[in-house]
Design an enzyme around this catalytic site. Structure first.
Site, PDB file in Angstrom:
ATOM      1  N   ASP A 295      26.388  48.068  24.407  1.00 27.85           N
ATOM      2  CA  ASP A 295      26.888  48.037  25.421  1.00 27.85           C
ATOM      3  C   ASP A 295      27.063  46.566  26.116  1.00 27.85           C
ATOM      4  OD1 ASP A 295      24.620  48.316  27.363  1.00 27.85           O
ATOM      5  OD2 ASP A 295      26.581  48.062  28.850  1.00 27.85           O
TER       6      ASP A 295
ATOM      7  N   ASP B  32      15.376  53.462  35.735  1.00 26.14           N
ATOM      8  CA  ASP B  32      14.435  52.298  35.761  1.00 26.14           C
ATOM      9  C   ASP B  32      14.429  51.491  36.565  1.00 26.14           C
ATOM     10  OD1 ASP B  32      16.961  51.092  34.674  1.00 26.14           O
ATOM     11  OD2 ASP B  32      16.032  50.081  33.136  1.00 26.14           O
TER      12      ASP B  32
ATOM     13  N   GLY C  39      16.519  45.740  30.943  1.00 21.96           N
ATOM     14  CA  GLY C  39      15.916  44.216  30.965  1.00 21.96           C
ATOM     15  C   GLY C  39      15.814  42.702  30.624  1.00 21.96           C
TER      16      GLY C  39
ATOM     17  N   GLN D 171      11.091  48.478  29.461  1.00 15.10           N
ATOM     18  CA  GLN D 171      11.325  47.421  30.509  1.00 15.10           C
ATOM     19  C   GLN D 171       9.221  46.287  30.396  1.00 15.10           C
ATOM     20  OE1 GLN D 171      13.013  46.127  32.088  1.00 15.10           O
ATOM     21  NE2 GLN D 171      14.433  48.515  32.535  1.00 15.10           N
TER      22      GLN D 171
ATOM     23  N   ASP E  95      24.635  55.150  32.091  1.00 12.68           N
ATOM     24  CA  ASP E  95      23.210  54.515  32.756  1.00 12.68           C
ATOM     25  C   ASP E  95      23.288  55.350  34.408  1.00 12.68           C
ATOM     26  OD1 ASP E  95      25.158  53.572  34.923  1.00 12.68           O
ATOM     27  OD2 ASP E  95      25.456  51.672  34.649  1.00 12.68           O
ATOM     28  N   SER E  96      22.210  54.819  34.716  1.00  7.49           N
ATOM     29  CA  SER E  96      21.183  55.258  35.575  1.00  7.49           C
ATOM     30  C   SER E  96      21.746  55.019  37.040  1.00  7.49           C
ATOM     31  CB  SER E  96      19.506  56.144  35.466  1.00  7.49           C
ATOM     32  OG  SER E  96      19.844  53.769  35.849  1.00  7.49           O
ATOM     33  N   GLY E  97      22.424  53.933  37.043  1.00  6.20           N
ATOM     34  CA  GLY E  97      22.566  53.361  38.759  1.00  6.20           C
ATOM     35  C   GLY E  97      22.055  51.788  38.901  1.00  6.20           C
ATOM     36  N   GLY E  98      20.836  51.896  38.146  1.00  3.98           N
ATOM     37  CA  GLY E  98      19.937  51.050  38.687  1.00  3.98           C
ATOM     38  C   GLY E  98      20.511  50.431  38.196  1.00  3.98           C
ATOM     39  N   PHE E  99      20.527  49.514  37.508  1.00  2.00           N
ATOM     40  CA  PHE E  99      21.386  47.812  36.965  1.00  2.00           C
ATOM     41  C   PHE E  99      21.875  47.561  37.980  1.00  2.00           C
ATOM     42  CE2 PHE E  99      23.391  44.590  35.493  1.00  2.00           C
ATOM     43  CZ  PHE E  99      22.517  43.120  34.942  1.00  2.00           C
TER      44      PHE E  99
ATOM     45  N   HIS F 274      42.410  42.668  21.413  1.00  4.70           N
ATOM     46  CA  HIS F 274      42.187  41.979  20.844  1.00  4.70           C
ATOM     47  C   HIS F 274      40.460  41.937  20.531  1.00  4.70           C
ATOM     48  CE1 HIS F 274      41.784  38.878  18.401  1.00  4.70           C
ATOM     49  NE2 HIS F 274      40.834  38.145  18.908  1.00  4.70           N
TER      50      HIS F 274
ATOM     51  N   CYS G  30      47.707  40.778  18.497  1.00  5.12           N
ATOM     52  CA  CYS G  30      47.606  39.022  16.765  1.00  5.12           C
ATOM     53  C   CYS G  30      48.832  39.473  16.398  1.00  5.12           C
ATOM     54  CB  CYS G  30      45.836  39.395  16.087  1.00  5.12           C
ATOM     55  SG  CYS G  30      44.316  38.513  16.988  1.00  5.12           S
TER      56      CYS G  30
ATOM     57  N   CYS H 230      42.825  38.849  11.946  1.00  2.00           N
ATOM     58  CA  CYS H 230      42.621  40.132  12.719  1.00  2.00           C
ATOM     59  C   CYS H 230      43.882  40.662  13.403  1.00  2.00           C
ATOM     60  CB  CYS H 230      42.714  39.662  14.390  1.00  2.00           C
ATOM     61  SG  CYS H 230      42.596  41.169  15.867  1.00  2.00           S
TER      62      CYS H 230
ATOM     63  N   CYS I  57      44.912  43.952  14.959  1.00  2.00           N
ATOM     64  CA  CYS I  57      45.041  44.727  15.861  1.00  2.00           C
ATOM     65  C   CYS I  57      46.744  43.886  16.347  1.00  2.00           C
ATOM     66  CB  CYS I  57      44.175  43.849  17.343  1.00  2.00           C
ATOM     67  SG  CYS I  57      45.035  42.474  18.201  1.00  2.00           S
TER      68      CYS I  57
END
Lengths: 387, 387
Positions: free
Chosen positions: B279, B147, B229, B202, B93-97, B348, B322, B317, B319
């Protein structure tokens, strides 16, 4: 004696012994190192990691499991193996060492130990018989008798009195186990009917007391014998000397377990003195603190010198961590307090310990143990790369 | 456009899309979920766990990596892939969030964002150009433009001004990337010369602003488009509606990434609205807090009802957790604060998320997505088993 537990001495090289013991959950090659799984898990390591690393047996701590989730719950869930999902051999200690080192207010009487839980202050009594019952419910392949663990240093008189009490407790422990085997009461389900029981030699740093303890403990008769009360602060040379003389006094045909040791050098040096089994929190605890064992020396991964070091922790190591990650990345993960730092470091340190045991076993089998030992001790593995 | 990044739309089922994108580090099947590897590791999961679970791409956070260990150090170590030892695709990501949600005192100006590190209070400036440079040094396969991330709720005027600034920043970001590609300066090594760059739409919850943002961002031209956003506190139905209308306005031939979402139901519902990539920290963060997703409902493993429950977390499941461990054991590990609780729970939850994405992709391929979607939403998976 237990039908499910047999020890076979496969060969010797000097005093060093190569053997194996059979348990209801499989075979353990000796000399063996047991990773410590205090609360039913080796800290930061999944069972599959341990299997991949070749751990043939792990240790569980009775004190912790008794307090949480409780031995009766574990028995209802089919015993410790089933509860935690570990299919290979296990050993449980008796809880005595933790009562001395972890519990709040504790009082030791002839009957047993009264203590308060370090978790919630609740009051409990652990007697030799109760330690047998609890471990019967847990159902590990090897149970240890309750012994009195003295602080170091102690006077000869205190060490003698404590050792003698431990012998009396050992006798009560064996009698309790014999009674359980003959006629298991409903409230003490035997999660593992073929569970073996090991006696523990005490006596502090006084060799004559150690000798008396060994003789009396062997006279009771156990499937194996441990040396307790070492690695508690005494000089290394004293630990080695007591180990050597005490191991010599134990029966050849039974496994010998040095409790709580130690550094990689301690393992090699005590195999050279006739020891077959070890356990220690050092590889796992040090890993979580960023202290790593390598064939070239010890590494404190926090050290700034590793900030841009592309090399693996140990170029001679084949573990997942060393195959995939650099010192620079491991330092970053450690400084960022990521859980994966603990996991990757634990994988590596356990790999170093278990690999050392494999090399020890191979050297004994090939009759080259003394060469191996000299080389191992000459190597830089005990030194810090950061000093 | 980048030579190394291509997106292929393989098929549709209603609005849902089945595709794949090629990157210098391999192919990613879409719809895809990206586990979040904030500091160069997915918390509590080793890379081999992620590979085994079928994670084809992970996300790294530029804000965290810029502060520690630093993008210049990572560039000297050959880029983020080499530094962390992850060989499959990555997105940063860009770091903005994070500047909006984590950093201490921050000031947003037209030039960029000034902020103080949450780690040590040190002062930094992040401009659109600098976010491009940092991500060029990291060298993930996909970089995001900087952003402005608004808090929810916001007035229409504030949302409009912010959206317009984000468009101007997107244009500067693309110009900077074009300049780097044409003539990379020595101080901005391109760890991954074929890195793709995604623009971000946005506009808050105002669909006309979203439309303007989408049109302006597409006019600049990126390898893919994200919707930012959302998942910031607005009602779910608003999130779905904005996602649906905005996705419809984005070019068919580019991947669409809904940032920061969401619950398993959100993934299914937003795939149904034309989204290709997701994500979210939810599966990993919830796992460490003992909150587990299953096909039968959500489980809070702390709950006393699981104390003696021998069943796996999810009988459907496959995994590692499990296959090998009971709810009773997982509850014990959680209450005992063992690191392996976090590791097993993370395995899991990620398995549940990644398996959901596989089922989504299969359903689209077979033309049965709507059936799958209805079944998934009717199932108890969103409900708590503990209420």
């Amino acid at each position: 004696m237990s039908d499910g537990f047999t020890f076979t001495l496969l060969g010797t090289d000097g005093v060093a012994r190569r053997g194996e013991f059979h348990t209801p959950h499989g075979i353990v090659q000796t000399p063996a190192f047991m990773p410590v799984g205090t609360q039913g898990t080796v800290k930061a390591a999944l069972h599959r990691d341990l299997e991949e690393l070749g751990a043939e047996i792990i240790l569980g701590n009775t004190y912790h499991l008794f307090l949480r989730p409780g031995d009766e719950l574990i028995a209802r869930r089919g015993g410790l193996h089933r509860f935690i999902g570990w299919t290979r051999p296990m050993l449980t200690d008796s809880g005595g060492f933790q009562i001395f080192s972890l519990a709040e207010r504790r009082v030791i009487r002839e009957e047993g130990a009264e203590f308060q839980s370090h978790l919630d202050g609740s009051r409990h009594t652990l007697t030799p018989e109760r330690a047998v019952d609890i471990q019967s419910r847990l159902g590990a392949d090897v149970a240890m008798v309750l012994d009195e663990c003295m602080a170091y240093p102690a006077t000869r008189e205190a060490a003698a009195a404590s050792m003698e009490r431990s012998v009396r407790w050992a006798k009560r422990s064996r009698e309790r186990l014999d009674a359980l085997r003959a006629s298991p009461p409903a409230h003490v389900p035997a999660a593992n009917p073929a569970q073996a029981q090991f006696g523990i030699v005490q006596g502090g740093v006084f060799q004559d007391l150690r000798n008396d303890s060994a003789d009396a403990t062997v006279a009771i008769g156990f499937e194996g014998y441990a040396i307790g009360g070492l690695s508690v602060g005494e000089p290394t040379e004293v630990m080695y000397s007591i180990t050597e003389e005490t191991a010599r006094r134990l029966p050849v045909e039974r496994p010998r377990y040095l409790m709580g040791a130690g550094t990689p050098e301690d393992l090699v040096e005590c195999v050279a003195r006739g020891i077959d089994m070890f356990d220690c929190v050092m590889p796992t605890r040090n890993a979580r603190n960023g202290q790593l064992f390598t064939s070239q020396g010890r590494i404190n991964i926090k050290n700034a010198r590793y900030a841009e070091d592309d090399r693996p922790l140990d170029p001679e190591c084949g573990c997942y961590t060393c195959r995939h990650h650099s010192r620079a990345y491991l330092r970053h993960l450690y400084l960022a307090a990521e859980m994966t730092a603990g996991a990757l470091n634990t994988l590596h340190n356990l790999s170093f310990y278990l690999d050392t045991m494999r090399r020890i076993r191979d050297a004994i089998a090939f009759g080259t143990f003394d060469n191996f030992r000299q080389g191992f001790l000459r190597s830089a593995s005990r030194l810090s790369l950061d000093s």
